[in-house]
Motif scaffolding. Sequence first.
Motif, PDB file in Angstrom:
ATOM      1  N   UNK A   1      53.037  41.990  32.953  1.00  0.00           N
ATOM      2  CA  UNK A   1      51.977  41.297  32.209  1.00  0.00           C
ATOM      3  C   UNK A   1      51.216  40.468  33.232  1.00  0.00           C
ATOM      4  N   UNK A   2      50.036  40.958  33.643  1.00  0.00           N
ATOM      5  CA  UNK A   2      49.354  40.465  34.828  1.00  0.00           C
ATOM      6  C   UNK A   2      48.014  39.791  34.480  1.00  0.00           C
ATOM      7  N   UNK A   3      47.978  38.466  34.402  1.00  0.00           N
ATOM      8  CA  UNK A   3      46.688  37.791  34.200  1.00  0.00           C
ATOM      9  C   UNK A   3      45.805  37.968  35.431  1.00  0.00           C
ATOM     10  N   UNK A   4      44.527  38.302  35.210  1.00  0.00           N
ATOM     11  CA  UNK A   4      43.658  38.575  36.345  1.00  0.00           C
ATOM     12  C   UNK A   4      42.208  38.725  35.888  1.00  0.00           C
ATOM     13  N   UNK A   5      41.317  38.857  36.866  1.00  0.00           N
ATOM     14  CA  UNK A   5      39.960  39.286  36.584  1.00  0.00           C
ATOM     15  C   UNK A   5      39.981  40.758  36.193  1.00  0.00           C
ATOM     16  N   UNK A   6      38.868  41.251  35.672  1.00  0.00           N
ATOM     17  CA  UNK A   6      38.854  42.614  35.183  1.00  0.00           C
ATOM     18  C   UNK A   6      38.899  43.614  36.349  1.00  0.00           C
ATOM     19  N   UNK A   7      39.475  44.807  36.115  1.00  0.00           N
ATOM     20  CA  UNK A   7      39.543  45.809  37.179  1.00  0.00           C
ATOM     21  C   UNK A   7      38.152  46.248  37.621  1.00  0.00           C
ATOM     22  N   UNK A   8      38.022  46.494  38.920  1.00  0.00           N
ATOM     23  CA  UNK A   8      36.787  47.032  39.498  1.00  0.00           C
ATOM     24  C   UNK A   8      35.574  46.145  39.217  1.00  0.00           C
ATOM     25  N   UNK A   9      35.779  44.838  39.115  1.00  0.00           N
ATOM     26  CA  UNK A   9      34.658  43.952  38.792  1.00  0.00           C
ATOM     27  C   UNK A   9      33.549  43.944  39.842  1.00  0.00           C
ATOM     28  N   UNK A  10      33.812  44.257  41.143  1.00  0.00           N
ATOM     29  CA  UNK A  10      32.678  44.311  42.080  1.00  0.00           C
ATOM     30  C   UNK A  10      31.605  45.317  41.696  1.00  0.00           C
ATOM     31  N   UNK A  11      31.962  46.309  40.852  1.00  0.00           N
ATOM     32  CA  UNK A  11      30.972  47.282  40.386  1.00  0.00           C
ATOM     33  C   UNK A  11      30.430  46.943  39.010  1.00  0.00           C
TER      34      UNK A  11
ATOM     35  N   UNK B   1      28.640  43.692  37.679  1.00  0.00           N
ATOM     36  CA  UNK B   1      28.145  42.315  37.825  1.00  0.00           C
ATOM     37  C   UNK B   1      28.081  41.557  36.512  1.00  0.00           C
ATOM     38  N   UNK B   2      28.149  42.256  35.390  1.00  0.00           N
ATOM     39  CA  UNK B   2      28.118  41.585  34.083  1.00  0.00           C
ATOM     40  C   UNK B   2      29.464  40.956  33.733  1.00  0.00           C
ATOM     41  N   UNK B   3      30.506  41.240  34.499  1.00  0.00           N
ATOM     42  CA  UNK B   3      31.838  40.702  34.249  1.00  0.00           C
ATOM     43  C   UNK B   3      32.086  39.482  35.140  1.00  0.00           C
ATOM     44  N   UNK B   4      33.120  38.675  34.825  1.00  0.00           N
ATOM     45  CA  UNK B   4      33.435  37.527  35.688  1.00  0.00           C
ATOM     46  C   UNK B   4      33.603  37.959  37.136  1.00  0.00           C
ATOM     47  N   UNK B   5      33.020  37.193  38.039  1.00  0.00           N
ATOM     48  CA  UNK B   5      32.940  37.585  39.443  1.00  0.00           C
ATOM     49  C   UNK B   5      34.185  37.184  40.224  1.00  0.00           C
ATOM     50  N   UNK B   6      34.571  38.057  41.165  1.00  0.00           N
ATOM     51  CA  UNK B   6      35.668  37.770  42.090  1.00  0.00           C
ATOM     52  C   UNK B   6      35.162  37.192  43.405  1.00  0.00           C
ATOM     53  N   UNK B   7      33.873  36.977  43.523  1.00  0.00           N
ATOM     54  CA  UNK B   7      33.286  36.543  44.791  1.00  0.00           C
ATOM     55  C   UNK B   7      33.729  35.122  45.140  1.00  0.00           C
ATOM     56  N   UNK B   8      34.074  34.929  46.406  1.00  0.00           N
ATOM     57  CA  UNK B   8      34.482  33.623  46.913  1.00  0.00           C
ATOM     58  C   UNK B   8      33.698  33.325  48.175  1.00  0.00           C
ATOM     59  N   UNK B   9      33.100  32.128  48.219  1.00  0.00           N
ATOM     60  CA  UNK B   9      32.270  31.718  49.350  1.00  0.00           C
ATOM     61  C   UNK B   9      32.998  30.670  50.189  1.00  0.00           C
TER      62      UNK B   9
END
Length: 349
Positions: free
Chosen positions: A312-322, A324-332
């Motif tokens: 049971x793995x809490x996370x961002x959605x799979x393949x979110x880099x493709x 952009x309408x989903x929560x972003x995994x980008x980190x600056x």
Amino acid sequence: MSVSVFDRLPDGREVHLVELGAAPGPVLRLLTLGATVHDLEVTGGDGTRRHVALGHATSADYLASGDYVGATVGRYANRVRDGHLPLAGVEHRLGTHDRGHHLHGGPDGFDRRLWTLLDEDGATARLRLVSPDGDQGYPGELTAEVTFAVDADAVRIDLAATTDATTVVNLTQHVYLNLDGRDAGTVDGHLLQVPAASYTPVDAEGIPLGAHAAVEGTPFDLRRPTRIGSAVRRAHPQVLDARGLDHNLVLDSPWDDDGLRTACVLTSPATRTALTLRCDQPGLQVYTGNFLDGTRGSVDGGLYRQGDGVALEPQLFPDSPHHPEWPSARLEPGERYTARHEWRFSAVR
């Protein structure tokens, strides 16, 4: 002692075992290899102590396994299509090893690394891993940390990361749970409830097809407690392709005052034990151990087979880099990625 030598890697480096907590509460045993949950011992609702997390016997077994048993996975949990990472106008190529796609950080992900134990006090432990620029194709040097904390009835996991260049990060914990015990057989009789009205359909290789879809009328409708064995045996094309559940559910439960919300409740009627998982992430990947195929040994000398545990793995959605309408995994640079999970155990009447 709460820290001991577990074994050694082929190059001679020591893998340490860290023990946190005390009976009758949870006792968590961690490995510095992969920041791995090697063992989790709890008191069931029936009063019996059980080991409820699947684990391998040696570091060699963990390294030989492709099942991420108990590991802290990253840089990006779940899949990235074709290993293609578009980011800040640059096309990066990530390592691929899952049917031509990038999964859980790549062929040499965080699960295969020796993390540094920074500190521990018998109730908490903090581990760190520095992933260099270009590691598995990712840009930027990433410093990741995970803190495990144990109290009378819960385990909390805090994940964090910083970077020196624009990158993506999506960390999670990949423990397989069986509330009947790690050697008890399948979790088919467990009940799973997930507050999610939609899920992410995927193709036969586990890559999202596009938009989320309603769970209504599908095996992914877990809004009421549902027997896992019933869900994985439904004649639904998504379940047939995945050989069970291996899908992202879009959480819609309300937020609590501490910034967490309920992601799921897993219950064993046999041992009268419940696990409530709370998190601060938008999705929960439910994976019913579909590819545990009897080739890897358990701590107890048996062989893990399909369905012997559920991840049971809490996370961002799979393949979110493709997407952009989903929560972003980008980190600056200058930002700090954080994620929190909580496993709370209770008795069921």
